[in-house]
Design an enzyme around this catalytic site. Structure first.
Site, short mmCIF file in Angstrom:
data_model
loop_
_atom_site.label_atom_id
_atom_site.label_comp_id
_atom_site.label_asym_id
_atom_site.label_seq_id
_atom_site.Cartn_x
_atom_site.Cartn_y
_atom_site.Cartn_z
CG HIS A 1 -0.26 0.58 2.58
ND1 HIS A 1 0.40 -0.53 3.15
CD2 HIS A 1 -0.31 1.59 3.07
CE1 HIS A 1 1.01 -0.01 4.30
NE2 HIS A 1 0.54 1.26 4.41
C1 UD1 Z 1 -2.62 5.93 4.92
C2 UD1 Z 1 -1.20 6.48 5.64
C3 UD1 Z 1 -0.21 5.41 5.62
C4 UD1 Z 1 -0.63 4.11 6.30
C5 UD1 Z 1 -1.75 3.65 5.76
C6 UD1 Z 1 -2.14 2.60 6.73
C7 UD1 Z 1 -0.82 8.92 5.29
C8 UD1 Z 1 -0.33 9.98 4.60
N1 UD1 Z 1 -0.78 7.61 4.95
O1 UD1 Z 1 -2.12 5.52 3.90
O2 UD1 Z 1 0.85 6.01 6.32
O3 UD1 Z 1 0.55 3.12 6.31
O4 UD1 Z 1 -2.70 4.78 6.01
O5 UD1 Z 1 -3.23 1.67 5.92
O6 UD1 Z 1 -1.46 9.15 6.10
N2 UD1 Z 1 -9.43 4.46 0.65
C9 UD1 Z 1 -10.65 4.04 0.58
N3 UD1 Z 1 -11.24 3.47 1.68
C10 UD1 Z 1 -10.85 3.90 2.80
C11 UD1 Z 1 -9.61 4.61 2.86
C12 UD1 Z 1 -8.80 4.89 1.82
O7 UD1 Z 1 -11.19 3.61 -0.41
O8 UD1 Z 1 -11.28 3.40 3.91
C13 UD1 Z 1 -8.68 5.04 -0.68
C14 UD1 Z 1 -9.03 6.26 -1.10
O9 UD1 Z 1 -9.00 6.21 -2.65
C15 UD1 Z 1 -7.62 7.04 -0.75
C16 UD1 Z 1 -6.74 5.99 -0.73
O10 UD1 Z 1 -7.42 4.77 -0.43
O11 UD1 Z 1 -7.68 8.21 -1.62
C17 UD1 Z 1 -5.55 6.45 -0.04
O12 UD1 Z 1 -6.08 6.50 1.60
P1 UD1 Z 1 -5.21 7.40 2.49
O13 UD1 Z 1 -5.91 7.44 3.87
O14 UD1 Z 1 -4.97 8.86 2.06
O15 UD1 Z 1 -3.74 6.72 2.55
P2 UD1 Z 1 -3.21 5.19 2.59
O16 UD1 Z 1 -2.63 5.03 1.70
O17 UD1 Z 1 -4.64 4.70 3.14
N1 UDP Z 2 -3.71 -5.52 8.71
C1 UDP Z 2 -5.04 -6.27 8.62
N2 UDP Z 2 -5.77 -6.52 7.70
C2 UDP Z 2 -5.20 -6.41 6.38
C3 UDP Z 2 -3.83 -5.82 6.28
C4 UDP Z 2 -3.15 -5.45 7.57
O1 UDP Z 2 -5.74 -6.41 10.06
O2 UDP Z 2 -5.74 -6.71 5.40
C5 UDP Z 2 -3.18 -4.91 9.82
C6 UDP Z 2 -2.02 -5.73 10.26
O3 UDP Z 2 -2.04 -6.86 10.76
C7 UDP Z 2 -1.11 -4.66 11.11
C8 UDP Z 2 -1.86 -3.34 10.44
O4 UDP Z 2 -2.89 -3.49 9.66
O5 UDP Z 2 -1.55 -4.78 12.25
C9 UDP Z 2 -0.89 -2.78 9.44
O6 UDP Z 2 -1.45 -1.50 9.10
P1 UDP Z 2 -1.16 -1.18 7.32
O7 UDP Z 2 -0.20 -1.97 6.69
O8 UDP Z 2 -2.29 -0.67 6.82
O9 UDP Z 2 -0.30 0.26 7.81
P2 UDP Z 2 1.14 0.45 8.03
O10 UDP Z 2 1.54 -0.44 9.44
O11 UDP Z 2 2.03 0.31 7.02
O12 UDP Z 2 1.46 2.11 8.77
#
Ligand code: UD1
Ligand code: UDP
Length: 386
Positions: A226
């Site tokens: 991601h």
């Molecule tokens: C965010 C965090 C990242 C973290 C990740 C955990 C920032 C800059 N990034 O990244 O550090 O590791 O969360 O998962 O804060 N979207 C959906 N449904 C949702 C949420 C998001 O469809 O419930 C889609 C949207 O198109 C959105 C994209 O995912 O634009 C990215 O979501 P966003 O929260 O901006 O960043 P993440 O990539 O999730």
């Molecule tokens: N995780 C989850 N389901 C998934 C992928 C990740 O429950 O399908 C959990 C994972 O076990 C960990 C956390 O989400 O505890 C990590 O979050 P993510 O990878 O979204 O973000 P990051 O840690 O890189 O910020």
């Protein structure tokens, strides 16, 4: 005493979970503010249900957007809540836009701020998370570091008020102000390790992940992707997917797809790649328990997630990190984690290579990080000894 935790993204629901019972036992008034950064059921509500988190006192409903609009909107809406609630402490977690925006709202209202998971550095300022964590660390009152590496990173950036095990050197409170002059840094251990220890048995009791996907233990790979640097670059994403396709010819690859990645796959026409590779399973994001179960039985884990790298380490499962660097250096020591970037050949050869792992190394604390955070806060508030 009133505390407010600002959370909004998937890993933050997991990070706050060990703090919730610890704070509840003390009788402190602890409220959750959900920014709404993540909002799909599989990215948010499922974790509240599984982890027994209380309903957020406020749901700000910010949703997705560019960095500027998302961060700005969270800042604006969080500020209004903090003005109304006047908490004694604000807690922020990790390195998302919710972390930075919540931190800015708190410090500009002169509220003491604690950063949980402080001191991590990738030394790559192109990562939005690196900017979020650098800025949050430098405006926090109390920095809860998960490891000694994180403490040393902060030391190198000029933090001098380090709380050693069992001791707190109180910083001065200038002119009676409630914010200490020098922020305090403590190695509390990692709250994600607390969460892992609290949940792995409960997860194991409901373990039907293998049957559900018709898998044999140690005979499948688990993958997550991601990170913006991978998903927003079609070439890198294709290199990673090519590796998954090749690996699926050896063992099934289970890939819970993050919504950001789903969007990128659709845009680049790669969303139905699994039609050509029947053992590459693209599935919706999983709940925490199901994820823990799939992690612990996996042959190896391929990921660019910070949390998943650590969980692979906790479960002693080999990890291949789909990034050129990691903040979690300890996972690399002892050979648990190897860095492959988005290099197809390297990912494949590292995933297929057997590894000799040191089983005893545990640098992420004792599973009592939540209690240590509370102890440190209490010292600042003049109530207990750390
Ligand atoms: C965010 C965090 C990242 C973290 C990740 C955990 C920032 C800059 N990034 O990244 O550090 O590791 O969360 O998962 O804060 N979207 C959906 N449904 C949702 C949420 C998001 O469809 O419930 C889609 C949207 O198109 C959105 C994209 O995912 O634009 C990215 O979501 P966003 O929260 O901006 O960043 P993440 O990539 O999730
Ligand atoms: N995780 C989850 N389901 C998934 C992928 C990740 O429950 O399908 C959990 C994972 O076990 C960990 C956390 O989400 O505890 C990590 O979050 P993510 O990878 O979204 O973000 P990051 O840690 O890189 O910020």
């Amino acid at each position: 005493m009133k505390l407010i935790s600002i959370i909004g993204a998937r890993p933050q629901f997991i990070k706050v979970a060990p703090l919730v019972p610890v704070l509840a036992q003390t009788g402190l008034n602890h409220q959750l503010v959900h920014t709404g950064q993540h909002y799909d059921y599989e990215m948010s509500k499922i974790f509240f249900d599984e982890l027994g988190l209380p309903e957020p006192a406020y749901h700000l409903g910010v949703g997705s957007g560019s960095h500027g609009s998302q961060t700005g909107e969270i800042l604006k809406r969080t500020e209004a809540v903090l003005i109304q609630e006047k908490p004694d402490w604000v807690l922020v977690y990790g390195d998302t836009n919710s972390t930075l925006a919540g931190s800015l709202a708190a410090v500009k209202l002169h509220l003491p701020l604690i950063h949980i998971e402080a001191g991590l550095r990738s030394f790559n300022r192109r990562m939005p998370e690196e900017i979020n964590r650098l800025l949050t660390d430098h405006i926090s009152t109390l920095l809860s570091c998960p490891t000694e590496t994180a403490v040393n990173n902060l030391r190198a950036e000029g933090f001098t008020n380090i709380i050693n095990e069992g001791h707190l050197i109180p910083a001065s409170f200038p002119n009676g102000a409630s914010i200490p002059a020098a922020p305090a840094v403590a190695n509390t251990g990692d709250v994600m390790y607390d969460a892992y220890l609290l949940c792995r048995e409960i997860a194991a009791q409901h373990d039907n992940a293998l049957e559900q996907f018709d898998l044999i233990p140690q005979e499948y790979f688990l993958a997550t992707v991601h990170r913006a640097e991978n998903t927003d670059d079609p070439t890198l994403l294709e290199h990673i997917i090519n590796a998954f396709c090749i690996l699926s010819q050896h063992f099934p690859v289970i890939w819970p797809v993050h919504p950001r990645t789903k969007k990128s796959l659709l845009e680049s026409g790669l969303n139905d790649i699994n039609k050509q590779f029947s053992r590459l399973h693209l599935i919706k994001p999983l709940g925490y328990f199901e994820m823990l179960n799939l992690e612990r039985h996996a042959r190896a884990i391929l990921t660019d997630s910070g949390g998943v790298q650590k969980e692979a380490f906790f479960a002693r499962v080999p990890c291949i990190t789909l990034r050129p660097e990691t903040e979690w250096l300890e996972t690399v020591t002892g050979g648990f984690n190897v860095l492959a970037g988005a290099d197809t050949e390297m990912i494949v050869s590292l995933a297929l290579k057997p590894r000799n792992l040191d089983q005893h190394y545990q640098p992420y604390g004792n599973g009592d990080a939540g209690k240590k955070v509370l102890a440190c806060m209490s010292v600042w508030s003049g109530k207990h000894a750390c």
